[in-house]
Motif scaffolding. Sequence first.
Motif, PDB file in Angstrom:
ATOM      1  N   VAL A 249       0.860  -1.178   0.000  1.00  0.00           N
ATOM      2  CA  VAL A 249       0.000   0.000   0.000  1.00  0.00           C
ATOM      3  C   VAL A 249       0.893   1.224   0.000  1.00  0.00           C
ATOM      4  N   PHE A 250       0.770   2.045  -1.029  1.00  0.00           N
ATOM      5  CA  PHE A 250       1.539   3.277  -1.145  1.00  0.00           C
ATOM      6  C   PHE A 250       0.624   4.450  -0.804  1.00  0.00           C
ATOM      7  N   ILE A 251       1.044   5.295   0.117  1.00  0.00           N
ATOM      8  CA  ILE A 251       0.278   6.474   0.491  1.00  0.00           C
ATOM      9  C   ILE A 251       1.037   7.709   0.050  1.00  0.00           C
ATOM     10  N   SER A 252       0.428   8.497  -0.826  1.00  0.00           N
ATOM     11  CA  SER A 252       1.009   9.761  -1.255  1.00  0.00           C
ATOM     12  C   SER A 252       0.512  10.857  -0.317  1.00  0.00           C
ATOM     13  N   SER A 253       1.435  11.457   0.418  1.00  0.00           N
ATOM     14  CA  SER A 253       1.061  12.414   1.458  1.00  0.00           C
ATOM     15  C   SER A 253       1.800  13.735   1.251  1.00  0.00           C
ATOM     16  N   SER A 254       1.091  14.839   1.385  1.00  0.00           N
ATOM     17  CA  SER A 254       1.701  16.149   1.182  1.00  0.00           C
ATOM     18  C   SER A 254       2.229  16.708   2.497  1.00  0.00           C
ATOM     19  N   ARG A 255       3.038  17.746   2.387  1.00  0.00           N
ATOM     20  CA  ARG A 255       3.626  18.380   3.570  1.00  0.00           C
ATOM     21  C   ARG A 255       2.572  19.038   4.446  1.00  0.00           C
ATOM     22  N   GLY A 256       1.370  19.265   3.919  1.00  0.00           N
ATOM     23  CA  GLY A 256       0.320  19.888   4.707  1.00  0.00           C
ATOM     24  C   GLY A 256      -0.468  18.913   5.558  1.00  0.00           C
ATOM     25  N   GLU A 257      -0.237  17.627   5.381  1.00  0.00           N
ATOM     26  CA  GLU A 257      -0.969  16.625   6.150  1.00  0.00           C
ATOM     27  C   GLU A 257      -0.241  16.307   7.447  1.00  0.00           C
ATOM     28  N   THR A 258      -0.984  15.877   8.439  1.00  0.00           N
ATOM     29  CA  THR A 258      -0.394  15.601   9.745  1.00  0.00           C
ATOM     30  C   THR A 258      -0.038  14.125   9.878  1.00  0.00           C
TER      31      THR A 258
END
Length: 266
Positions: free
Chosen positions: A185-194
């Motif tokens: 499972v790959f999760i693409s997460s931005s710098r704005g997410e906690t």
Amino acid sequence: MADRQNFDAKKERAVPLVQPYAKGRRVAAAFADDSAELELDNAVFLRLKDAALDPDPKQSRDVIKRSLTQGIAPEDLADHYIPAIARDLGDLWCKDELGFANVTIGASRLQAMMRELGPHWASDNTATPGAPSILLIVLQDVYHTLGAIVLTSQLRRKGYSVKLILGCKAEDVAAGVSSTKYRGVFISSSRGETLESLRRMIDVIKTSTNTPPPVVVGGTILDVETVDNITALTGADYATRIPDEALTLCGLPQNIHKIAHAKGGT
């Protein structure tokens, strides 16, 4: 859970340096190997960028066809030109040289270019029969979905079966993980997410099946968080922005198509 210590050195190398105007770069960022950047043709780059900002959507289709006619490989357009334009639009937005509406239209046009380049990449038609399945999810952040779409096309071209969920809800992920045997499972997460929002989602993944797949976090969150923080505080097995490394960390080969061809003697 996989043994993180065996990959500590590799994971630390996967953390990129913070880029200027990094906030804007989340428009395109998912997992990206910056070391493999192609030298872009400036004239082609500018034509594509102009088409992305043009009010007429037909311009996006026309510029893709023109670029292909000139001999630019569709993979180079998808993997290098389109992400580079998205990063450029994000940088211009951060410098107040481009309005939010223009960036939104530009991102939509770039997604349309991706569809024009490879309509078969938008489904699992390219997957090798019996290929391992990967779940790629993007949390509640519409500004970096283009990067996930680019990554999905890369993985499908390698022969993987990829399920992409954009703006996912916990119940959708739980249903998917419990009903399909994903190899990663790959999760693409931005710098704005906690990290807390990531922890909650990863907890859903880990508790939805008796044999949870390895979870890899990527994206611009690695601009502001270390690999150790991400893995320790979210429950993720690994964190990297390099697609090939994400596959390796999950124990997966780099190219399913090549393995299938080798076994078939072709």
